[in-house]
Motif scaffolding. Structure first.
Motif, PDB file in Angstrom:
ATOM      1  N   ALA A   1       0.835  -1.300   0.049  1.00  0.00           N
ATOM      2  CA  ALA A   1       0.028  -0.154  -0.009  1.00  0.00           C
ATOM      3  C   ALA A   1       0.926   1.344  -0.013  1.00  0.00           C
ATOM      4  O   ALA A   1       0.647   2.110  -0.872  1.00  0.00           O
ATOM      5  N   LYS A   2       1.839   1.136   0.884  1.00  0.00           N
ATOM      6  CA  LYS A   2       2.939   2.357   0.899  1.00  0.00           C
ATOM      7  C   LYS A   2       3.498   2.667  -0.483  1.00  0.00           C
ATOM      8  O   LYS A   2       3.797   3.744  -0.969  1.00  0.00           O
ATOM      9  N   GLU A   3       4.018   1.619  -0.965  1.00  0.00           N
ATOM     10  CA  GLU A   3       4.808   1.477  -2.450  1.00  0.00           C
ATOM     11  C   GLU A   3       3.677   2.031  -3.476  1.00  0.00           C
ATOM     12  O   GLU A   3       4.150   3.002  -4.333  1.00  0.00           O
ATOM     13  N   ARG A   4       2.493   1.750  -3.383  1.00  0.00           N
ATOM     14  CA  ARG A   4       1.512   2.323  -4.409  1.00  0.00           C
ATOM     15  C   ARG A   4       1.277   3.733  -4.076  1.00  0.00           C
ATOM     16  O   ARG A   4       1.137   4.749  -5.328  1.00  0.00           O
ATOM     17  N   ALA A   5       1.121   4.230  -2.752  1.00  0.00           N
ATOM     18  CA  ALA A   5       0.616   5.621  -2.571  1.00  0.00           C
ATOM     19  C   ALA A   5       2.019   6.441  -2.835  1.00  0.00           C
ATOM     20  O   ALA A   5       1.674   7.349  -3.315  1.00  0.00           O
ATOM     21  N   ARG A   6       3.250   6.056  -2.804  1.00  0.00           N
ATOM     22  CA  ARG A   6       4.237   6.789  -2.832  1.00  0.00           C
ATOM     23  C   ARG A   6       4.433   6.856  -4.434  1.00  0.00           C
ATOM     24  O   ARG A   6       4.820   8.049  -4.993  1.00  0.00           O
ATOM     25  N   GLU A   7       4.263   6.013  -5.063  1.00  0.00           N
ATOM     26  CA  GLU A   7       4.149   5.987  -6.810  1.00  0.00           C
ATOM     27  C   GLU A   7       3.174   7.009  -7.360  1.00  0.00           C
ATOM     28  O   GLU A   7       3.296   7.979  -8.169  1.00  0.00           O
ATOM     29  N   ILE A   8       1.948   7.023  -6.711  1.00  0.00           N
ATOM     30  CA  ILE A   8       0.693   7.940  -7.012  1.00  0.00           C
ATOM     31  C   ILE A   8       1.261   9.236  -6.797  1.00  0.00           C
ATOM     32  O   ILE A   8       1.232  10.077  -7.792  1.00  0.00           O
ATOM     33  N   LEU A   9       2.040   9.710  -5.800  1.00  0.00           N
ATOM     34  CA  LEU A   9       2.602  10.725  -5.407  1.00  0.00           C
ATOM     35  C   LEU A   9       3.423  11.282  -6.230  1.00  0.00           C
ATOM     36  O   LEU A   9       3.561  12.577  -6.472  1.00  0.00           O
ATOM     37  N   LYS A  10       4.171  10.421  -6.567  1.00  0.00           N
ATOM     38  CA  LYS A  10       5.468  10.864  -7.534  1.00  0.00           C
ATOM     39  C   LYS A  10       5.027  11.271  -8.961  1.00  0.00           C
ATOM     40  O   LYS A  10       5.362  12.200  -9.481  1.00  0.00           O
ATOM     41  N   ILE A  11       4.031  10.446  -9.283  1.00  0.00           N
ATOM     42  CA  ILE A  11       3.514  10.653 -10.880  1.00  0.00           C
ATOM     43  C   ILE A  11       2.939  11.942 -10.852  1.00  0.00           C
ATOM     44  O   ILE A  11       3.203  12.656 -11.996  1.00  0.00           O
ATOM     45  N   HIS A  12       2.322  12.377  -9.811  1.00  0.00           N
ATOM     46  CA  HIS A  12       1.581  13.808  -9.961  1.00  0.00           C
ATOM     47  C   HIS A  12       2.283  14.966  -8.994  1.00  0.00           C
ATOM     48  O   HIS A  12       1.762  15.893  -8.820  1.00  0.00           O
ATOM     49  N   ALA A  13       3.620  14.548  -8.913  1.00  0.00           N
ATOM     50  CA  ALA A  13       4.222  15.460  -7.833  1.00  0.00           C
ATOM     51  C   ALA A  13       4.221  16.995  -8.424  1.00  0.00           C
ATOM     52  O   ALA A  13       4.202  17.999  -7.725  1.00  0.00           O
ATOM     53  N   LYS A  14       4.603  17.231  -9.582  1.00  0.00           N
ATOM     54  CA  LYS A  14       4.707  18.686 -10.177  1.00  0.00           C
ATOM     55  C   LYS A  14       3.220  19.305  -9.780  1.00  0.00           C
ATOM     56  O   LYS A  14       3.288  20.631  -9.537  1.00  0.00           O
ATOM     57  N   ALA A  15       2.206  18.650  -9.911  1.00  0.00           N
ATOM     58  CA  ALA A  15       1.058  19.424  -9.604  1.00  0.00           C
ATOM     59  C   ALA A  15       0.362  19.547  -8.347  1.00  0.00           C
ATOM     60  O   ALA A  15      -0.354  20.129  -7.828  1.00  0.00           O
ATOM     61  N   TRP A  16       1.147  18.482  -7.464  1.00  0.00           N
ATOM     62  CA  TRP A  16       0.697  18.379  -6.175  1.00  0.00           C
ATOM     63  C   TRP A  16       1.690  19.012  -4.916  1.00  0.00           C
ATOM     64  O   TRP A  16       1.059  19.359  -3.899  1.00  0.00           O
ATOM     65  N   ARG A  17       2.732  18.966  -5.003  1.00  0.00           N
ATOM     66  CA  ARG A  17       3.647  18.987  -4.082  1.00  0.00           C
ATOM     67  C   ARG A  17       3.756  20.406  -3.340  1.00  0.00           C
ATOM     68  O   ARG A  17       4.140  20.480  -2.083  1.00  0.00           O
ATOM     69  N   ASN A  18       3.543  21.322  -4.285  1.00  0.00           N
ATOM     70  CA  ASN A  18       3.243  22.835  -3.735  1.00  0.00           C
ATOM     71  C   ASN A  18       1.849  23.245  -3.397  1.00  0.00           C
ATOM     72  O   ASN A  18       1.779  24.402  -3.353  1.00  0.00           O
ATOM     73  N   SER A  19       0.940  22.488  -3.300  1.00  0.00           N
ATOM     74  CA  SER A  19      -0.184  22.782  -3.034  1.00  0.00           C
ATOM     75  C   SER A  19      -0.460  23.157  -1.890  1.00  0.00           C
ATOM     76  O   SER A  19      -0.271  22.428  -0.643  1.00  0.00           O
ATOM     77  N   PRO A  20      -1.487  24.225  -1.529  1.00  0.00           N
ATOM     78  CA  PRO A  20      -1.823  24.777  -0.169  1.00  0.00           C
ATOM     79  C   PRO A  20      -3.002  23.770   0.478  1.00  0.00           C
ATOM     80  O   PRO A  20      -3.178  23.732   1.798  1.00  0.00           O
ATOM     81  N   CYS A  21      -3.273  22.749  -0.346  1.00  0.00           N
ATOM     82  CA  CYS A  21      -4.340  21.865   0.000  1.00  0.00           C
ATOM     83  C   CYS A  21      -3.774  20.861   1.004  1.00  0.00           C
ATOM     84  O   CYS A  21      -4.477  20.265   1.616  1.00  0.00           O
ATOM     85  N   ILE A  22      -2.418  20.461   1.048  1.00  0.00           N
ATOM     86  CA  ILE A  22      -1.884  19.519   1.846  1.00  0.00           C
ATOM     87  C   ILE A  22      -1.479  20.071   3.029  1.00  0.00           C
ATOM     88  O   ILE A  22      -0.597  21.120   3.145  1.00  0.00           O
ATOM     89  N   PRO A  23      -2.074  19.614   4.237  1.00  0.00           N
ATOM     90  CA  PRO A  23      -1.639  20.177   5.527  1.00  0.00           C
ATOM     91  C   PRO A  23      -0.139  20.081   5.857  1.00  0.00           C
ATOM     92  O   PRO A  23       0.763  19.191   5.319  1.00  0.00           O
ATOM     93  N   ASN A  24       0.241  20.880   6.611  1.00  0.00           N
ATOM     94  CA  ASN A  24       2.013  20.936   6.891  1.00  0.00           C
ATOM     95  C   ASN A  24       2.599  19.920   7.257  1.00  0.00           C
ATOM     96  O   ASN A  24       3.554  19.375   7.051  1.00  0.00           O
ATOM     97  N   ASN A  25       1.477  19.255   8.434  1.00  0.00           N
ATOM     98  CA  ASN A  25       2.018  18.156   8.922  1.00  0.00           C
ATOM     99  C   ASN A  25       2.476  16.824   8.247  1.00  0.00           C
ATOM    100  O   ASN A  25       2.944  16.015   8.509  1.00  0.00           O
ATOM    101  N   LEU A  26       1.521  17.061   6.981  1.00  0.00           N
ATOM    102  CA  LEU A  26       1.567  15.853   5.862  1.00  0.00           C
ATOM    103  C   LEU A  26       2.600  16.230   4.956  1.00  0.00           C
ATOM    104  O   LEU A  26       3.131  15.094   4.260  1.00  0.00           O
TER     105      LEU A  26
END
Length: 408
Positions: A377-402
Motif C-alpha cells: 500500500a505504501k509503495e503504491r501511495a508513494r508511486e501515485i504521489l510521485k506521478i503527480h508531484a509537479k501538480a501536487w507537492r506545492n499545493s496549499p491543500c496539503i496540511p503542513n504536518n503531512l
C-alpha cells in the motif's frame, strides 16, 4: 461409593463419552453418531479420526449389537446413577428418499412430498448427504429449470413449487461435487434458471438464488464463468441494489468478485451499472467484510477502461474510495489505494488530478506513508504521489504536518 468401570469399547474415541448411538464407518471403526457426523459433515473431514485412513464412503452403519450391550450395561448399573439411553430413531434411508422423489413427480403429491423433503433435510447433515446421493439435487434442479411455475395452496397460504424446490436445494448445502454438477447442467442452463428467479422471483427466492450461485461459483472452473450473459450481471446487481438481506448482499458481492477476474466480465459488470450501485452503497456501509468486498470488486472493475470511466463519472466515486482508506481494514486500504493507483496510471486527466487534490486524496496518501498499513500500500501511495508531484507537492491543500512525508 464403588467407582464404575466403563468398558473401553463403549467409549467414543472422539468425545471420550459413552456412545448413545454407535455407528461403524468404512474403516471399520465405531463412533457415536452425533460425533462422527460433526467430524464428517460439519468439519468436512474425509478421514477416520482414529486411523487417519481416507473414507471410501460416508455411509454410517448402525452397530445394533454394541448399542444393545451399552443399553444392557446401563440398565445393570442403574443403581449407580447410570441412565439407560433410549433406542435412537432410525436414520432416513436412500430407498425412502427415492420413494419420496417418485411421489413428488405426481402433481397431486408434489407439494406434500416437497414439504417432507424439507423436513428431512432440516434434521441433520447426514440426511442432506443421503438426499444428495439419492438424486434429490437433480430432481429439484429440474423443477427450477421448468418454464412453468405451479402454485399450490397449503395451510400457510399460496406456495410456488419452484420457490419450494429452490429453498430445499439451498438448504441441502451440497458437496463440492454436487455444486459442480449443478453448474454443468444443460451447458449453463441452471445458471440461466437462477438468473430468471432473480428477475421474477419473490424476495426470498431471489436471495436463495444468489446465495446458491455463490456456493456454486466458489468451486467452479473458469470455463462456465466466461460465458455469462449480460442479463446475469443486471440481475445480480439488482439483488445487491435492493438490499434484500445482509446475507444476500454479501452473496451478491462474492458472486461478482468470483466472476470479475475475467476481462469480458469486468466490461459487462461496468456496463450494467455495478460501479454506480457499489459507490452508492459504500457511502452508507460500515460493516468490515461488506466494505472489503465492495473495494475488492471496485479494484477488479477499475482494471478495465470502462470501469475507471464509470467510477470517475460518479460524483462521489473518488471521494468514497479515498474515505475508506485507513477506515475499514488493511485489506480495505490496500484495495482502495490500488483503485487510486489504476486511476492515476491510466485515467489521470488534468481535471481528475485536480479533483483528487481538492477531495483530500493527496493528503490521505501522505498520511498512508506515515502509518503502518502494509508495504504494498505504501509503495503504491508513494508511486501515485510521485506521478503527480509537479501538480501536487506545492499545493496549499496539503496540511503542513503531512507535507513533510511527500516523496520528492
Amino acid at each position: 461409593m464403588e467407582e464404575i468401570q466403563v468398558p473401553p469399547y463403549f467409549i467414543c474415541p472422539i468425545s471420550l463419552e459413552i456412545m448413545k448411538d454407535p455407528v461403524t464407518i468404512s474403516t471399520g471403526m465405531t463412533y457415536d453418531r452425533e460425533n462422527i457426523e460433526k467430524w464428517i459433515f460439519t468439519a468436512k473431514n474425509n478421514t477416520c479420526p482414529a486411523t487417519k485412513q481416507s473414507l471410501t464412503c460416508i455411509e454410517l452403519t448402525p452397530n445394533v449389537t454394541l448399542r444393545r450391550f451399552i443399553q444392557s450395561w446401563c440398565t445393570l448399573n442403574e443403581s449407580h446413577g447410570i441412565e439407560r439411553f433410549p433406542t435412537p430413531k432410525p436414520p432416513v434411508s436412500k430407498p425412502q428418499i427415492i420413494k419420496l422423489l417418485k411421489e413428488a413427480k405426481s402433481p397431486k403429491l408434489q407439494m406434500k412430498s416437497l414439504n417432507r423433503l424439507r423436513s428431512i433435510a432440516s434434521e441433520n447433515d447426514a440426511n442432506k448427504r443421503c438426499m444428495e446421493s439419492a438424486g434429490a439435487m437433480e430432481f429439484l434442479a429440474s423443477i427450477i429449470n421448468k418454464n412453468v411455475n405451479e402454485v399450490f395452496e397449503d395451510e400457510e397460504g399460496f406456495m410456488s413449487i419452484k420457490d419450494e424446490a429452490l429453498s430445499i436445494l439451498y438448504q441441502l448445502k451440497l458437496s463440492e461435487n454436487g455444486l459442480k454438477s449443478l453448474i454443468s447442467i444443460g451447458n449453463g442452463e441452471f445458471i440461466e434458471s437462477l438468473t430468471r428467479v432473480m428477475q421474477h422471483g419473490s424476495y426470498e427466492s431471489r436471495a436463495y438464488a444468489v446465495m446458491l450461485m455463490k456456493d456454486m461459483f466458489e468451486v467452479s472452473t473458469p470455463t462456465p464463468l466466461l460465458s455469462l450473459k449480460k442479463e446475469f450481471f443486471i440481475q445480480v446487481v439488482q439483488v445487491l441494489k435492493d438490499e434484500i438481506s445482509q446475507k444476500a448482499k454479501k452473496a451478491s458481492l462474492q458472486v461478482l468478485v468470483n466472476v470479475c477476474p475475467f476481462g469480458r466480465n469486468r466490461v459487462k459488470a461496468a456496463e450494467t451499472g455495478t460501479i454506480r450501485v457499489l459507490v452508492d452503497l459504500l457511502l452508507d456501509s460500515y460493516e468490515k467484510r461488506v466494505c472489503e468486498l465492495m473495494l475488492i470488486l471496485l479494484d477488479q472493475l477499475c482494471q478495465s477502461a470502462e470501469g475507471r470511466a464509470e467510477l470517475l463519472n460518479h460524483p462521489g466515486g473518488l471521494a468514497i474510495v479515498s474515505k475508506k482508506i485507513l477506515r475499514v481494514s488493511k485489506v480495505g486500504s490496500e484495495r482502495a489505494i490500488k483503485i487510486l493507483h489504476s486511476i492515476s496510471k491510466f485515467s489521470s486527466t488534468p481535471s481528475v488530478v485536480q479533483e483528487m487534490l481538492s477531495l483530500g486524496v493527496v493528503a490521505k496518501l501522505c498520511l498512508v506513508l506515515q502509518v503502518d498499513c502494509g508495504s504494498k500500500a505504501k509503495e503504491r501511495a508513494r508511486e501515485i504521489l510521485k506521478i503527480h508531484a509537479k501538480a501536487w507537492r506545492n499545493s496549499p491543500c496539503i496540511p503542513n504536518n503531512l507535507l513533510s512525508s511527500y516523496p520528492f
